[in-house]
Design a protein around this motif. Sequence first.
Motif, mmCIF file in Angstrom:
data_model
loop_
_atom_site.group_PDB
_atom_site.id
_atom_site.type_symbol
_atom_site.label_atom_id
_atom_site.label_comp_id
_atom_site.label_asym_id
_atom_site.label_seq_id
_atom_site.Cartn_x
_atom_site.Cartn_y
_atom_site.Cartn_z
ATOM 1 N N ALA A 1 1.670 -0.182 -7.301
ATOM 2 C CA ALA A 1 1.990 0.985 -7.283
ATOM 3 C C ALA A 1 0.860 2.043 -6.710
ATOM 4 N N GLU A 2 1.025 2.951 -6.051
ATOM 5 C CA GLU A 2 -0.047 4.005 -5.845
ATOM 6 C C GLU A 2 -0.817 3.450 -4.470
ATOM 7 N N ARG A 3 -0.713 2.365 -3.752
ATOM 8 C CA ARG A 3 -1.423 2.019 -2.754
ATOM 9 C C ARG A 3 -0.921 1.154 -1.710
ATOM 10 N N MET A 4 0.337 0.737 -1.803
ATOM 11 C CA MET A 4 0.812 -0.006 -0.593
ATOM 12 C C MET A 4 1.647 0.877 0.375
ATOM 13 N N LYS A 5 1.591 0.288 1.920
ATOM 14 C CA LYS A 5 2.158 1.107 2.598
ATOM 15 C C LYS A 5 3.949 0.893 2.346
ATOM 16 N N PHE A 6 4.603 1.721 2.893
ATOM 17 C CA PHE A 6 5.975 1.574 2.620
ATOM 18 C C PHE A 6 6.757 0.504 3.430
ATOM 19 N N SER A 7 6.115 0.537 4.680
ATOM 20 C CA SER A 7 6.509 -0.664 5.528
ATOM 21 C C SER A 7 6.278 -1.872 4.970
ATOM 22 N N ILE B 1 3.143 -14.522 1.849
ATOM 23 C CA ILE B 1 3.718 -13.435 2.633
ATOM 24 C C ILE B 1 2.810 -12.362 2.481
ATOM 25 N N LEU B 2 2.025 -12.007 1.465
ATOM 26 C CA LEU B 2 1.232 -10.984 1.711
ATOM 27 C C LEU B 2 0.000 -10.936 2.715
ATOM 28 N N LYS B 3 -0.544 -12.297 2.918
ATOM 29 C CA LYS B 3 -1.806 -12.414 3.815
ATOM 30 C C LYS B 3 -0.752 -12.296 5.212
ATOM 31 N N VAL B 4 -0.070 -12.771 5.514
ATOM 32 C CA VAL B 4 0.595 -12.546 6.939
ATOM 33 C C VAL B 4 0.978 -11.230 7.142
ATOM 34 N N LEU B 5 1.557 -10.404 6.220
ATOM 35 C CA LEU B 5 1.776 -9.188 6.342
ATOM 36 C C LEU B 5 0.823 -8.225 6.607
ATOM 37 N N ASP B 6 -0.404 -8.684 5.836
ATOM 38 C CA ASP B 6 -1.724 -7.947 5.834
ATOM 39 C C ASP B 6 -2.365 -7.985 7.443
ATOM 40 N N SER B 7 -2.302 -9.331 7.643
ATOM 41 C CA SER B 7 -2.922 -9.648 9.367
ATOM 42 C C SER B 7 -1.837 -9.126 10.239
ATOM 43 N N VAL B 8 -0.731 -8.765 10.057
ATOM 44 C CA VAL B 8 0.181 -8.347 11.075
ATOM 45 C C VAL B 8 0.181 -6.481 10.891
ATOM 46 N N ILE B 9 0.583 -5.978 9.886
ATOM 47 C CA ILE B 9 0.768 -4.512 9.795
ATOM 48 C C ILE B 9 -0.159 -3.982 8.560
ATOM 49 N N GLY B 10 -0.864 -4.721 8.023
ATOM 50 C CA GLY B 10 -1.821 -4.167 6.969
ATOM 51 C C GLY B 10 -1.062 -3.938 5.768
ATOM 52 N N LEU B 11 -1.545 -3.799 4.451
ATOM 53 C CA LEU B 11 -1.061 -3.797 3.304
ATOM 54 C C LEU B 11 -1.201 -2.543 2.755
ATOM 55 N N ARG B 12 -2.343 -1.940 2.756
ATOM 56 C CA ARG B 12 -2.769 -0.703 1.996
ATOM 57 C C ARG B 12 -2.865 0.454 3.019
ATOM 58 N N VAL B 13 -2.528 1.562 2.292
ATOM 59 C CA VAL B 13 -2.873 2.836 3.139
ATOM 60 C C VAL B 13 -4.430 3.041 3.139
ATOM 61 N N SER B 14 -4.987 4.060 3.528
ATOM 62 C CA SER B 14 -6.422 4.005 4.015
ATOM 63 C C SER B 14 -6.722 4.838 2.458
ATOM 64 N N LEU C 1 0.788 9.207 -1.891
ATOM 65 C CA LEU C 1 1.606 8.608 -1.095
ATOM 66 C C LEU C 1 2.936 9.394 -0.836
ATOM 67 N N ASP C 2 3.128 10.454 -1.590
ATOM 68 C CA ASP C 2 4.269 11.478 -1.520
ATOM 69 C C ASP C 2 4.167 11.968 -0.160
ATOM 70 N N ILE C 3 3.137 12.856 0.042
ATOM 71 C CA ILE C 3 2.811 13.412 1.247
ATOM 72 C C ILE C 3 2.539 12.450 2.651
ATOM 73 N N VAL C 4 1.893 11.449 2.305
ATOM 74 C CA VAL C 4 1.322 10.470 3.336
ATOM 75 C C VAL C 4 2.539 9.827 3.872
ATOM 76 N N LEU C 5 3.357 9.293 2.949
ATOM 77 C CA LEU C 5 4.282 8.357 3.673
ATOM 78 C C LEU C 5 5.786 9.054 3.740
ATOM 79 N N HIS C 6 5.941 10.056 3.086
ATOM 80 C CA HIS C 6 7.446 10.784 3.005
ATOM 81 C C HIS C 6 7.441 12.215 3.206
ATOM 82 N N GLU C 7 6.099 12.669 3.230
ATOM 83 C CA GLU C 7 6.165 14.117 3.819
ATOM 84 C C GLU C 7 6.742 15.057 2.812
ATOM 85 N N GLU C 8 6.782 14.555 1.570
ATOM 86 C CA GLU C 8 7.566 15.461 0.291
ATOM 87 C C GLU C 8 6.526 15.439 -0.740
#
Length: 433
Positions: free
Chosen positions: A147-153, A399-412, A420-427
Amino acid sequence: MMNYIYKNKKRFLFLVLALLPGFAVAGELNQANTAWILTSTALVLFMTLPGLSLFYAGLVRSKNVLSVLMQCFAITCLISIMWLAGMYSLIFSDGGSVQAFIGGLSKAFVPDMGPDSLTGDIPESVFFMFQMTFAIITPALIVGGFAERMKFSAMMLFSAFWALLVYVPICHWVWGGGWLAELGAMDFAGGIVIHITAGVSALVTALVLGKRKGFPKTAMPPHNMPMVVTGAGMLWVGWFGFNAGSALTADGSAGMAMLVTHISAAAGSLTWMVIEWVRFGKPSVLGIVTGMVAGLGTITPASGFVGPAGALAIGISAGILCFYAVQIVKRHFHIDDSLDVFPVHGVGGVLGTILTGVFAAKSMGGLGLNDVTIMHQVGVQTIAVIVTIIWSVVFSYIILKVLDSVIGLRVSEDQEIEGLDIVLHEETGYHNL
C-alpha cells in the motif's frame, strides 16, 4: 388432497424426506443448502467490498485512501473475469494425467453450465460464485503489503499473474482434488489456500518494493479509525459466510463452523487488547480490531474440524503470536509490510493450519482425524505449510522482478510524497485537504 398426493406421490415423498434434518438426495437440488450458500456468497463478497476496502483505506494516509479503494474494487472485477475465463476450470475440472497438480480447461467459460447444473446438491452457478469470492479476496489481501507505493498498472498485472501462478495451483492441490488433498491436508476454509499464500506473498512484495519514504522513523498512523473499525466489523460478519459457508450445507457443521469462528475472533481481540494494555498502558482500538482479524484468519483452516474449546485456544494463540510477529517484522527487521498482512494473515494461517492437526482430534474436542494420530496429521499440515510458503515466495518474487524490469513497480519518490490518489487517479478522497 389425498388424490393429489397419490398422483404426485414420488414428488411428495421427496418433499417430505428433504425436510428431514440432514437428509439429501444425490443429484437433487437442496433448496436449504442453496439458500445458505447464496447468502454465504454475498457475505464473502461483502468482506472485500466494502469490508476489506474500508479496513485498508482507513489504515493508510489520507492522500492514498482512494488508491486502496480502487485497488480492491479493480481486483474484484479482474479476478471475476479471469475466474470465468479459466481459473475455475483449472482448479475444479479434471486435469487427466496431471490432475495431482492442475485441472483442465473443460470448464473454461463454463459452456455446460445451465440453471439445472448441480455441484453436489446446489446449483453449479452458486458453487462457481461462492468459490469466486474466495479467489477475489486473496490477492486483495496482498494490497496491504505494498500500500501507498505501487503503480496501479503493476498492481493489476501482479494480481493477474499471481492469481494464475500461485492461487490456482495451490487451490487445486487442496480443494480441487490435487496432491495435498490426497495426502490428507486439512484446510476447511482457506488457511493454506488464502492466508498463507497472501501473507507470504505480501512479505515478498514489501521486501522487493522496499520501504515507504520515511519508514520507520516517520510516524504513519491510520488516517481514519472509524473507517477501520467499520471495515473490521464488516469483516467479522462476512467471515461467517467465509467459514460456515465452506460447509456447503445448512446443517450442524455450518453452525459449529460459525460458532468457533466467533469464539476465535473474540479471543484474539481480547488477547491482543490485554497484551497492549499491559505493555503500553492503554488498550488501542487498532489493536483490538487487529486481534480480531488474527483470530479470524487463524481459525479459518480449522473452522470445520474443531470444537469451541479448540477455537478458544486457537484464538488466544493467534492474539499472542500475531502480536509479537508484528513487533518483530516492523520494529526489529524494519520491514514495511504496510498493513501487517504477513504477521497477521501469514503467521495466523501457518499457526491455524498446524493447530488444526491438534484440535481436530476427538481427544481435544474436535470432530476427528480420519484414523490417523495427531502427530501424523500435524506432519501432513506442516508439509502443506512448507510447500505453500516455498511456492508463494518463488513465484511472487519471479512475477515482481519481471514486472519491475518491464514496467517498473514503484511510483517515483515525488509521486509517493504527493500521494497516489492524485498521481494515479487524479482524484482526492477529501477535498478540504
